[in-house]
Scaffold this motif. Sequence first.
Motif, short mmCIF file in Angstrom:
data_model
loop_
_atom_site.label_atom_id
_atom_site.label_comp_id
_atom_site.label_asym_id
_atom_site.label_seq_id
_atom_site.Cartn_x
_atom_site.Cartn_y
_atom_site.Cartn_z
N ARG A 37 0.84 -1.20 0.00
CA ARG A 37 0.00 0.00 0.00
C ARG A 37 0.87 1.25 0.00
O ARG A 37 0.65 2.18 -0.78
CB ARG A 37 -0.93 -0.01 1.21
CG ARG A 37 -1.89 1.18 1.24
CD ARG A 37 -3.01 1.00 2.26
NE ARG A 37 -2.52 0.80 3.61
CZ ARG A 37 -2.64 -0.33 4.29
NH1 ARG A 37 -3.22 -1.40 3.76
NH2 ARG A 37 -2.18 -0.44 5.52
N THR A 38 1.88 1.27 0.86
CA THR A 38 2.77 2.43 0.91
C THR A 38 3.64 2.50 -0.33
O THR A 38 3.94 3.59 -0.83
CB THR A 38 3.62 2.40 2.19
OG1 THR A 38 2.76 2.38 3.33
CG2 THR A 38 4.52 3.61 2.28
N ILE A 39 4.06 1.36 -0.85
CA ILE A 39 4.81 1.36 -2.12
C ILE A 39 3.97 2.01 -3.22
O ILE A 39 4.49 2.76 -4.05
CB ILE A 39 5.22 -0.08 -2.50
CG1 ILE A 39 6.38 -0.54 -1.62
CG2 ILE A 39 5.59 -0.17 -3.98
CD1 ILE A 39 6.69 -2.01 -1.73
N ASN A 40 2.67 1.75 -3.22
CA ASN A 40 1.83 2.37 -4.25
C ASN A 40 1.73 3.89 -4.05
O ASN A 40 1.66 4.63 -5.02
CB ASN A 40 0.44 1.76 -4.29
CG ASN A 40 -0.30 2.13 -5.57
OD1 ASN A 40 0.22 1.99 -6.67
ND2 ASN A 40 -1.50 2.66 -5.42
N TYR A 41 1.74 4.35 -2.82
CA TYR A 41 1.79 5.79 -2.59
C TYR A 41 3.08 6.35 -3.20
O TYR A 41 3.07 7.41 -3.84
CB TYR A 41 1.77 6.12 -1.09
CG TYR A 41 0.48 5.78 -0.38
CD1 TYR A 41 -0.73 5.65 -1.05
CD2 TYR A 41 0.47 5.61 1.00
CE1 TYR A 41 -1.89 5.34 -0.38
CE2 TYR A 41 -0.69 5.31 1.69
CZ TYR A 41 -1.87 5.17 0.99
OH TYR A 41 -3.02 4.87 1.66
N CYS A 42 4.20 5.64 -2.97
CA CYS A 42 5.48 6.09 -3.54
C CYS A 42 5.42 6.10 -5.06
O CYS A 42 5.85 7.07 -5.70
CB CYS A 42 6.61 5.18 -3.06
SG CYS A 42 6.86 5.13 -1.28
N ASN A 43 4.92 5.01 -5.64
CA ASN A 43 4.82 4.92 -7.09
C ASN A 43 3.96 6.03 -7.67
O ASN A 43 4.25 6.58 -8.75
CB ASN A 43 4.25 3.56 -7.50
CG ASN A 43 5.26 2.43 -7.36
OD1 ASN A 43 6.47 2.67 -7.32
ND2 ASN A 43 4.77 1.21 -7.27
N THR A 44 2.88 6.36 -6.97
CA THR A 44 1.98 7.41 -7.44
C THR A 44 2.70 8.76 -7.49
O THR A 44 2.56 9.53 -8.46
CB THR A 44 0.74 7.49 -6.55
OG1 THR A 44 0.09 6.21 -6.53
CG2 THR A 44 -0.24 8.53 -7.06
N ILE A 45 3.48 9.05 -6.46
CA ILE A 45 4.27 10.29 -6.45
C ILE A 45 5.29 10.29 -7.59
O ILE A 45 5.43 11.27 -8.33
CB ILE A 45 4.96 10.46 -5.08
CG1 ILE A 45 3.92 10.68 -3.98
CG2 ILE A 45 5.95 11.64 -5.12
CD1 ILE A 45 4.48 10.51 -2.57
N ILE A 46 6.00 9.17 -7.74
CA ILE A 46 7.04 9.08 -8.77
C ILE A 46 6.44 9.25 -10.16
O ILE A 46 7.03 9.91 -11.03
CB ILE A 46 7.79 7.74 -8.63
CG1 ILE A 46 8.58 7.71 -7.31
CG2 ILE A 46 8.73 7.51 -9.82
CD1 ILE A 46 9.05 6.32 -6.90
N ASP A 47 5.26 8.67 -10.39
CA ASP A 47 4.64 8.72 -11.71
C ASP A 47 3.97 10.06 -12.02
O ASP A 47 4.05 10.57 -13.14
CB ASP A 47 3.59 7.61 -11.85
CG ASP A 47 4.22 6.24 -12.06
OD1 ASP A 47 5.46 6.16 -12.11
OD2 ASP A 47 3.47 5.25 -12.15
N LEU A 48 3.28 10.63 -11.02
CA LEU A 48 2.42 11.78 -11.30
C LEU A 48 3.01 13.13 -10.93
O LEU A 48 2.60 14.15 -11.49
CB LEU A 48 1.07 11.60 -10.60
CG LEU A 48 0.26 10.35 -11.02
CD1 LEU A 48 -1.11 10.37 -10.36
CD2 LEU A 48 0.12 10.27 -12.53
#
Length: 499
Positions: A115-126
């Motif tokens: 879940r937290t990895i997806n928060y990180c990925n969202t920041i990195i992508d968007l």
Amino acid sequence: MQTKIKTILAIFTLFIVVTSCDDYLDLRPQDGIIREEFWKTKEDIQAAVIGMYSSLLNSPPGVSDLPMSQYLFMHGELRGDMIAAGPNASEDQRDIMNSNIMASNDLTNWAIFYRTINYCNTIIDLAPGVKEKDPTLTQTQLNNFLSEALAIRAYLYFTLARTFKDVPLKLTATLTDKDDFQLPVSSQKDVFDQVIKDLKLAEGYAVLDYGDNASNKGRITAYAINAMLTDVYLWNDNFQEAFDAAEKVTKSGKFGLLPVLHNTWFNNVYAKGNSVESIFEFQYTTTNLGPFYNIFFQRPQFLASATVLEDVYGVDFANPANKDIRGDRTSLVAGTNEIYKYTGENNETRKELQGADTHWFVYRYADVLLMQAEALAELNRGPEALEIIEFIRLQREAIDITSESIDPNIKREIIDYILAERSRELAFEGKRWFDMLRNARRNNYERLDILIDGAILSAPADQQQSIIAKLKDSNSHYLPINTYELYTNKKLVQNPFYK
């Protein structure tokens, strides 16, 4: 400052609320919400970054998993040799302590990490797309935000790979319900390689100083990144790289070991946190308490094992006042074996429940010093490694009974001394099992005895032979993939030991 942070957290709470939790790579946002309602200004990025850190402290509303710090404690300590079951330990916790682990054990759930990895990925992508919409966002500011997300993602994948070995490696954000959730595992080596790649990129973007102490200790800095790099390089047996990364921390002039003064030292390092000894800590507060008061004191799930005080810290029976500052009334309470590090105000007084805001210590200066000593030992620079050990022992008032006369040319003895010193310095900070495993697995498990000796020390006598037999299979050193994950993701393949 507090008002600003609360506002940012409130914004990110809205970001969380519009999501659902259907699978292990959650969250699955409702289609279009993130892009249309968010990611327009640098304040939106900042809100997302603060929310990422918040997710390290607590799960979002409606999600029932344990706090991240509790998983980090359990993954790093329960299979080591310094923990015993408390009166309120669950069967799942006891099973892990006794190496009776099955895929149905709830503590093998990795949802909070992804879940937290997806928060990180969202920041990195968007986040990069915001630069086109907000002219006040500078490239430096964007890079700083990306550094934080890359480093947190790297730390979480590093932890997953040390805990489970082979795990799914997802490097893009889950933004819609149409995303593919059927992902195979990547090898531990590939995960470690990605962690190093992320951390090296993050280092180039990293902040050196945020301008206030709490941020410098509670957010990712270049020094936190180099502490992580030291750790992962040791796991990869890249010893020169590990030494060099540690050197960037130890030569920075930003950190040190506080003088040992009765009550003051404990209060500054542990009760208050964010001291000169701190590199990166999860920032619990009196309005956002951690789990420690409950699991170590009110309804204790975990105790220090009966041998810790005497075998780890040593006891001077002729002079009880002669003691290692890190032992009694720091790491534990003599007699009861209560784990005290996270509940004490000082060496004599425990915090009240409403003030139980002790942080979770991810990396401290002494940790990096001892990792650097490990790298030196492996580089056949034994005298330098021993100098670091003796420096720390002197600062901590370690007693003579735990001192060892080590031949600087015998690597095995130096490594054992480092492990012993790490057990004293980092007791109950989620390090012990990983320290044992990292050193045991080197050179095709040349030091399997580290794990076997630990099992004999801490396991019930009637279970020792069974546990030793399990430890001879290296796949048993990692947790199984949870049954639910195997059910929801058909591309996963279970660790062979648990089939």
